[in-house]
Design a protein around this motif. Structure first.
Motif, PDB file in Angstrom:
ATOM      1  N   THR A  18      -5.988  -6.886  -0.051  1.00 58.46           N
ATOM      2  CA  THR A  18      -6.421  -5.550   0.327  1.00 58.46           C
ATOM      3  C   THR A  18      -7.825  -5.030   0.051  1.00 58.46           C
ATOM      4  OG1 THR A  18      -4.133  -4.918   0.791  1.00 58.46           O
ATOM      5  CG2 THR A  18      -5.699  -3.137   0.560  1.00 58.46           C
ATOM      6  N   ILE A  19      -8.638  -4.491   0.675  1.00 59.77           N
ATOM      7  CA  ILE A  19      -9.957  -4.054   0.535  1.00 59.77           C
ATOM      8  C   ILE A  19      -9.843  -2.609   0.565  1.00 59.77           C
ATOM      9  CG2 ILE A  19     -12.408  -4.429   0.750  1.00 59.77           C
ATOM     10  CD1 ILE A  19     -10.832  -7.075   0.080  1.00 59.77           C
ATOM     11  N   LEU A  20     -10.327  -2.141  -0.604  1.00 55.88           N
ATOM     12  CA  LEU A  20     -10.636  -0.554  -0.507  1.00 55.88           C
ATOM     13  C   LEU A  20     -12.179  -0.532  -0.067  1.00 55.88           C
ATOM     14  CD1 LEU A  20     -10.158   2.293  -1.173  1.00 55.88           C
ATOM     15  CD2 LEU A  20     -10.611   2.051  -3.473  1.00 55.88           C
ATOM     16  N   VAL A  21     -12.388   0.461   1.099  1.00 56.40           N
ATOM     17  CA  VAL A  21     -13.701   0.757   1.478  1.00 56.40           C
ATOM     18  C   VAL A  21     -13.800   2.236   1.412  1.00 56.40           C
ATOM     19  CG1 VAL A  21     -15.231   0.602   3.523  1.00 56.40           C
ATOM     20  CG2 VAL A  21     -13.505  -1.228   3.171  1.00 56.40           C
ATOM     21  N   VAL A  22     -14.926   2.665   0.516  1.00 54.94           N
ATOM     22  CA  VAL A  22     -15.267   4.275   0.321  1.00 54.94           C
ATOM     23  C   VAL A  22     -16.380   4.716   0.991  1.00 54.94           C
ATOM     24  CG1 VAL A  22     -15.039   5.780  -1.570  1.00 54.94           C
ATOM     25  CG2 VAL A  22     -13.734   3.882  -1.776  1.00 54.94           C
ATOM     26  N   ASP A  23     -16.573   5.484   1.651  1.00 53.14           N
ATOM     27  CA  ASP A  23     -17.882   5.581   2.674  1.00 53.14           C
ATOM     28  C   ASP A  23     -17.462   6.950   3.497  1.00 53.14           C
ATOM     29  OD1 ASP A  23     -20.159   5.974   4.341  1.00 53.14           O
ATOM     30  OD2 ASP A  23     -20.472   3.806   3.807  1.00 53.14           O
ATOM     31  N   ASP A  24     -18.248   8.068   3.351  1.00 52.19           N
ATOM     32  CA  ASP A  24     -17.978   9.316   4.020  1.00 52.19           C
ATOM     33  C   ASP A  24     -18.485   9.262   5.614  1.00 52.19           C
ATOM     34  OD1 ASP A  24     -20.805   9.115   3.140  1.00 52.19           O
ATOM     35  OD2 ASP A  24     -21.011  10.990   3.268  1.00 52.19           O
ATOM     36  N   SER A  25     -19.246   7.966   5.739  1.00 47.09           N
ATOM     37  CA  SER A  25     -19.813   7.966   7.193  1.00 47.09           C
ATOM     38  C   SER A  25     -18.591   7.192   7.992  1.00 47.09           C
ATOM     39  CB  SER A  25     -20.790   6.897   7.381  1.00 47.09           C
ATOM     40  OG  SER A  25     -20.993   6.489   8.926  1.00 47.09           O
ATOM     41  N   LYS A  26     -17.928   8.005   8.839  1.00 45.25           N
ATOM     42  CA  LYS A  26     -16.956   7.548   9.935  1.00 45.25           C
ATOM     43  C   LYS A  26     -16.947   6.197  10.440  1.00 45.25           C
ATOM     44  CE  LYS A  26     -14.456  11.956  10.332  1.00 45.25           C
ATOM     45  NZ  LYS A  26     -13.936  12.867  11.306  1.00 45.25           N
ATOM     46  N   PHE A  27     -18.237   6.219  11.120  1.00 39.35           N
ATOM     47  CA  PHE A  27     -18.702   5.221  11.677  1.00 39.35           C
ATOM     48  C   PHE A  27     -18.910   3.925  11.038  1.00 39.35           C
ATOM     49  CE2 PHE A  27     -22.262   2.376  13.345  1.00 39.35           C
ATOM     50  CZ  PHE A  27     -21.680   2.261  14.839  1.00 39.35           C
TER      51      PHE A  27
END
Length: 430
Positions: A18-27
Motif C-alpha cells: 500500500t502506497i500513501l500519496v499526499v498531494d493537495d492537487s486532486k488531478f
C-alpha cells in the motif's frame, strides 16, 4: 519383462504493497493513484498533513512507502516529510518547484528520492521507482569495505533503498558471505582493502557467478582515471568515484539490478510454460539430464512419467479453449502441490505433462503415480455453472540405463498402453 497396468473407472503474496500519496492537487493525486493501482499497488490518498497523520496513526502497518508533495496548505515548508519519517515510512518527495537549496534540504533527511513533477514523464518515473523499491525488498546487497564509516554509509543507503544488507570488511570475508548467504545479487566493493583487495575479489566472484547473476559495482576515492577501466576489466558491472551523488548511486544500482532482472525474465520466458507457469519441455531436459546422470552414478532410483489428460479435445470443443486453458493450469497447480520438492514437473505441450521423481521403486513408485492419477480424477471443476470432470492416463519408466530419451520413449509406450486399455490408469514395465 512383464507389463503391469493398474487403473479404475470414474465410479470407483507479498508483504505490504500500500502506497500513501499526499498531494493537495486532486488531478495529480487521481492520475498518480490510477497509475499505481494499474501497476498492482493499493493506494491511500491524502490532501493535507492532517489527513496524512490520521492515515499514519490508524493504518501504518499497511503502508510500504509514501509519495509526498513537498508544499501543502497546512505544511508549506515540507513538514509532511518530517511526519512520514517520524512514523518510519520510506518516502519519496515530489514537487513542482525545484531549487538546489530545497533539494539539498530534502535529501539531508532520510528521503529516498526527490522528483520534480514538471511533465508526464515524472509520473512514469515515480511508478517505476515504486516498482524498483518493492522488488528491492527481496534482494540482498553486500557492502565490502574495511573502512567502517564508508561501509556504514553505503549500507545505510542500500537499506534506505529497501535492500536486505550484508556487510564484509575485506574480499576474503565477502566471498565467504556470498557462499553462505542466499540471494546476494548486488555487491558494492571498495578497491583498497587488506587480505584481498577489490580487484581480486571481483576476479574470484567471476569464477562462480556471472555478471547477470551477481552485479558488482566498484567504488574508490583514489581518483585514478584508469581505475574504472581496471574494475570493468576485472569483471565489475560498473564503477563509481567517491564521493558520489546519492541520485547517481541509486540510478547506477537500479540500472544494474534492472538489467539482471530483465535477463532473468528472458530466461524465464524461454524455460517456463506461458499458460501454466511451470517449466516447459526445454527446461525439463536442461534440468533433468544432469540429475539423471548423477542418479546413474549413485545408482539412485529414478522414475519418469508422462501424464496425458483423457478426451481433452472434447473440453475445448464443448466449452471453449479458455475453459481448456483453465483446466490445464488447474492440473499443473495440482501436480506441483502433490509432487515433492525434489521432483521435476513440466508441461510437454498440449495436454501432456512429465514428472521426474527420485528414490521411487516398486510399490512406492506405483502408489505415488496412482495417487497423482486419483487426485486428477477427483478434481471437480465448475466453469460458469457447468461441471467438468477430468481423468489422466499415465505411463511410467524406471529404467535409468536407457538414459533420459530412452526413459521418455518407454514412458510414452506405456502411456499408449494405458490409453488402449481404457484410460484413467497408470501403466509401467517391471
Amino acid at each position: 519383462m512383464a507389463g503391469v497396468c493398474e487403473g479404475q473407472g470414474k465410479g470407483a503474496g507479498r508483504s505490504m504493497t500500500t502506497i500513501l500519496v499526499v498531494d493537495d492537487s486532486k488531478f495529480f493525486l487521481s492520475v498518480l493513484s490510477s497509475k499505481l493501482r494499474s501497476a498492482g499497488f493499493s493506494v491511500i490518498g491524502a490532501a493535507s498533513i492532517a489527513e496524512a497523520r490520521v492515515v499514519l496513526e490508524t493504518r501504518r502497518d499497511e503502508i510500504f512507502m509514501a509519495l509526498l508533495d513537498l508544499f501543502l496548505p497546512d505544511g508549506p515548508e515540507g513538514e509532511v516529510v518530517d511526519l512520514a519519517i517520524s512514523f518510519g515510512v520510506p518516502s519519496v518527495v515530489f514537487t513542482g518547484n525545484y531549487s538546489e537549496d530545497t533539494r539539498d534540504r530534502v535529501l539531508s533527511k532520510r528521503v529516498i528520492d526527490y522528483v520534480v513533477k514538471d511533465d508526464p514523464s515524472s509520473l512514469d518515473y515515480l511508478t517505476s521507482l515504486v516498482h524498483r523499491l518493492d522488488h528491492n525488498r527481496s534482494i540482498r546487497a553486500m557492502v565490502v569495505d574495511d573502512a567502517t564509516t564508508a561501509r556504514k554509509y553505503i549500507a545505510d543507503l542500500l537499506a534506505l533503498y529497501q535492500f536486505q544488507v550484508v556487510e564484509a570488511t575485506n574480499g576474503e570475508q565477502a566471498l565467504q558471505r556470498l557462499a553462505d548467504t542466499d540471494n546476494i545479487r548486488l555487491v558494492i566493493t571498495d578497491y583498497h582493502m587488506p587480505v584481498m583487495d577489490g580487484f581480486q575479489l571481483i576476479k574470484n566472484i567471476r569464477k562462480t557467478w556471472r555478471r547477470d547473476q551477481v552485479a558488482v559495482i566498484g567504488v574508490s576515492s583514489s581518483g585514478s582515471s584508469t581505475l574504472s577501466a581496471k574494475f570493468i576489466k576485472s569483471g565489475a558491472n560498473d564503477f563509481l568515484n567517491k564521493p558520489f551523488l546519492r541520485e547517481e548511486f541509486f540510478c547506477r544500482i537500479a540500472m544494474n539490478v534492472d538489467l539482471m532482472e530483465q535477463v532473468d525474465a528472458l530466461k524465464a520466458a524461454a524455460t517456463t510454460d506461458y499458460l501454466t507457469g511451470i517449466p516447459n519441455r526445454r527446461s525439463f531436459f536442461e534440468r533433468a539430464q544432469p540429475l539423471l546422470a548423477a542418479a546413474q552414478r549413485g545408482q539412485a532410483e529414478v522414475a519418469v512419467a508422462l501424464i496425458d489428460l483423457d478426451h481433452f479435445k472434447s473440453i475445448n470443443d464443448s466449452h471453449g479453449h479458455e475453459t481448456g486453458d483453465t483446466a490445464l493450469a488447474t492440473v499443473a497447480r495440482l501436480l506441483v502441490a502433490e509432487c515433492r520438492q525434489t521432483d521435476l514437473v513440466a508441461r510437454f505441450g498440449g495436454e501432456e505433462f512429465c514428472v521426474l521423481a527420485f528414490n521411487l521403486a516398486g510399490e512406492s513408485r506405483d502408489a505415488y503415480f496412482e495417487r497423482l492419477r486419483s487426485r486428477i480424477s477427483d478434481l471437480n471443476l465448475d466453469f460458469n455453472g457447468q461441471p467438468i470432470t477430468l481423468s489422466a492416463s499415465i505411463g511410467v519408466s524406471s529404467n535409468v540405463q536407457l538414459g533420459l530419451d530412452g526413459m521418455i520413449a518407454e514412458a510414452d509406450q506405456q502411456l499408449y498402453r494405458a490409453k488402449q486399455e481404457g484410460r484413467n490408469r497408470v501403466c509401467w514395465l517391471d
